[in-house]
Motif scaffolding. Structure first.
Motif, mmCIF file in Angstrom:
data_model
loop_
_atom_site.group_PDB
_atom_site.id
_atom_site.type_symbol
_atom_site.label_atom_id
_atom_site.label_comp_id
_atom_site.label_asym_id
_atom_site.label_seq_id
_atom_site.Cartn_x
_atom_site.Cartn_y
_atom_site.Cartn_z
ATOM 1 N N UNK A 88 0.859 -1.181 0.098
ATOM 2 C CA UNK A 88 0.111 -0.225 -0.087
ATOM 3 C C UNK A 88 0.912 1.382 -0.045
ATOM 4 N N UNK A 89 2.088 1.171 0.805
ATOM 5 C CA UNK A 89 2.660 2.529 0.854
ATOM 6 C C UNK A 89 3.498 2.906 -0.207
ATOM 7 N N UNK A 90 3.905 1.707 -0.923
ATOM 8 C CA UNK A 90 4.665 1.697 -2.335
ATOM 9 C C UNK A 90 3.828 2.340 -3.215
ATOM 10 N N UNK A 91 2.617 1.833 -3.356
ATOM 11 C CA UNK A 91 1.579 2.435 -4.310
ATOM 12 C C UNK A 91 1.358 3.750 -4.217
ATOM 13 N N UNK A 92 1.065 4.152 -2.823
ATOM 14 C CA UNK A 92 0.830 5.522 -2.337
ATOM 15 C C UNK A 92 1.949 6.599 -2.801
ATOM 16 N N UNK A 93 3.299 5.962 -2.521
ATOM 17 C CA UNK A 93 4.341 6.971 -2.795
ATOM 18 C C UNK A 93 4.482 6.978 -4.318
ATOM 19 N N UNK A 94 4.341 6.032 -5.080
ATOM 20 C CA UNK A 94 4.382 6.214 -6.540
ATOM 21 C C UNK A 94 3.199 6.947 -7.190
ATOM 22 N N UNK A 95 2.179 6.867 -6.529
ATOM 23 C CA UNK A 95 1.079 7.508 -7.109
ATOM 24 C C UNK A 95 1.275 9.133 -6.743
ATOM 25 N N UNK A 96 1.605 9.545 -5.460
ATOM 26 C CA UNK A 96 1.904 10.794 -4.964
ATOM 27 C C UNK A 96 3.071 11.529 -5.868
ATOM 28 N N UNK A 97 3.957 10.655 -6.180
ATOM 29 C CA UNK A 97 5.028 11.192 -6.915
ATOM 30 C C UNK A 97 4.470 11.468 -8.405
ATOM 31 N N UNK A 98 3.537 10.658 -8.872
ATOM 32 C CA UNK A 98 3.019 10.979 -10.206
ATOM 33 C C UNK A 98 1.921 12.114 -10.455
ATOM 34 N N UNK A 99 1.622 12.202 -9.161
ATOM 35 C CA UNK A 99 0.194 13.223 -9.108
ATOM 36 C C UNK A 99 0.740 14.702 -8.666
#
Length: 278
Positions: A88-99
């Motif tokens: 979950x936190x890996x996905x959140x990190x990548x999403x936050x970076x992209x958005x």
């Protein structure tokens, strides 16, 4: 270090809490998140604070011994939750970076850095727990599949919500609404199945076997997901040209489409395993 933070696992959990909390605090002080992707990131950071904190308190107070009647395999539960937090936190990190990240957004960059550190710590914790080879439902192929199905469904629903939030307010095709209902219902049932497999006493409340329930659900999930994928592709891409936010629209449309197809594959594999286990 003292108390529950003397050991290496305790130190890792402390670091998980600290860096997840720092990521959350920076975002909170930066301003309220209105984007569904931002809400997902905030939820993940809160989740990744609560889980290691609760696990630490329960183990420090030795409450997991008392919970053995309901949760017979505590090591499997802690390992499964740690793996889930890492994903979950890996996905959140990548999403936050992209958005949300831009070169001039200092607070967002700091948040991203802290989230990356938290993700790395969770991954290290996951590897260390997996090396102990815990046995149990969450560590089994069926449990891993169920967890992956639930996690993927959360990403799908977040992307679908973002698609409609950023689109025209009247852009609500019936077919796409049906797809979202399918994703949500399957997520709910999947979570219930995970809980039933973990809490053995609850299985006594069922008038039929849990294996039969999973088999029937997997058949229904495969058929419903297949229908949902078709409806989403037909109605979503057919009307995407009417959306003024073309870039966001296609990004979210593609995310839901790919996620739904991936989850369909997960449910098909789960269905095959259900037949093999009978």
């Amino acid at each position: 270090m003292c108390g529950p933070f003397k050991s290496c696992p305790g130190i890792l959990r402390l670091l998980e809490i600290i860096f997840s909390a720092l990521s959350l605090l920076i975002v909170i002080f930066r301003g309220r998140m209105v984007s569904p992707w931002g809400v997902w990131c905030e939820f993940v950071w809160v989740f990744c604070i609560i889980v290691p904190l609760v696990l630490t308190v329960v183990e420090a107070k030795m409450w997991h011994i008392l919970l053995a009647v309901f949760l017979p395999n505590w090591a499997d539960l802690t390992c499964g939750l740690t793996v889930l937090c890492a994903a979950m936190i890996t996905s959140a990190t990548l999403i936050f970076a992209a958005v949300f990240i831009c070169l001039s957004c200092i607070s967002s960059i700091l948040c991203f850095i802290f989230s990356v550190v938290a993700a790395v710590v969770f991954l290290v914790d996951t590897v260390m727990q997996k090396m102990k080879c815990p046995s149990g439902y969450l560590s089994s192929p069926r449990g891993v599949l169920r967890t992956a199905e639930a996690f993927t469904a959360c990403i799908i629903l977040t992307a679908a919500t973002d698609h409609f939030v950023n689109g025209e307010w009247f852009f609500r095709p019936f077919g796409m609404m049906c797809s979202i209902i399918v994703f949500a219902v399957c997520l709910l049932v999947t979570v219930v199945i995970i809980v039933l497999n973990l809490l053995k006493l609850l299985q006594c409340l069922l008038s039929f076997g849990l294996n039969m329930m999973e088999l029937v659900f997997n058949i229904a999930a495969v058929l419903l997901y297949l229908l949902a994928v078709i409806l989403w592709l037909v109605f979503g891409y057919k009307r995407s040209g009417y959306n003024p936010y073309i870039k966001c629209s296609y990004t979210d449309l593609n995310t839901v489409s790919i996620g739904a197809i991936v989850n369909l594959v997960f449910y098909i594999v789960d269905l095959v395993l259900s037949f093999k286990s009978r």
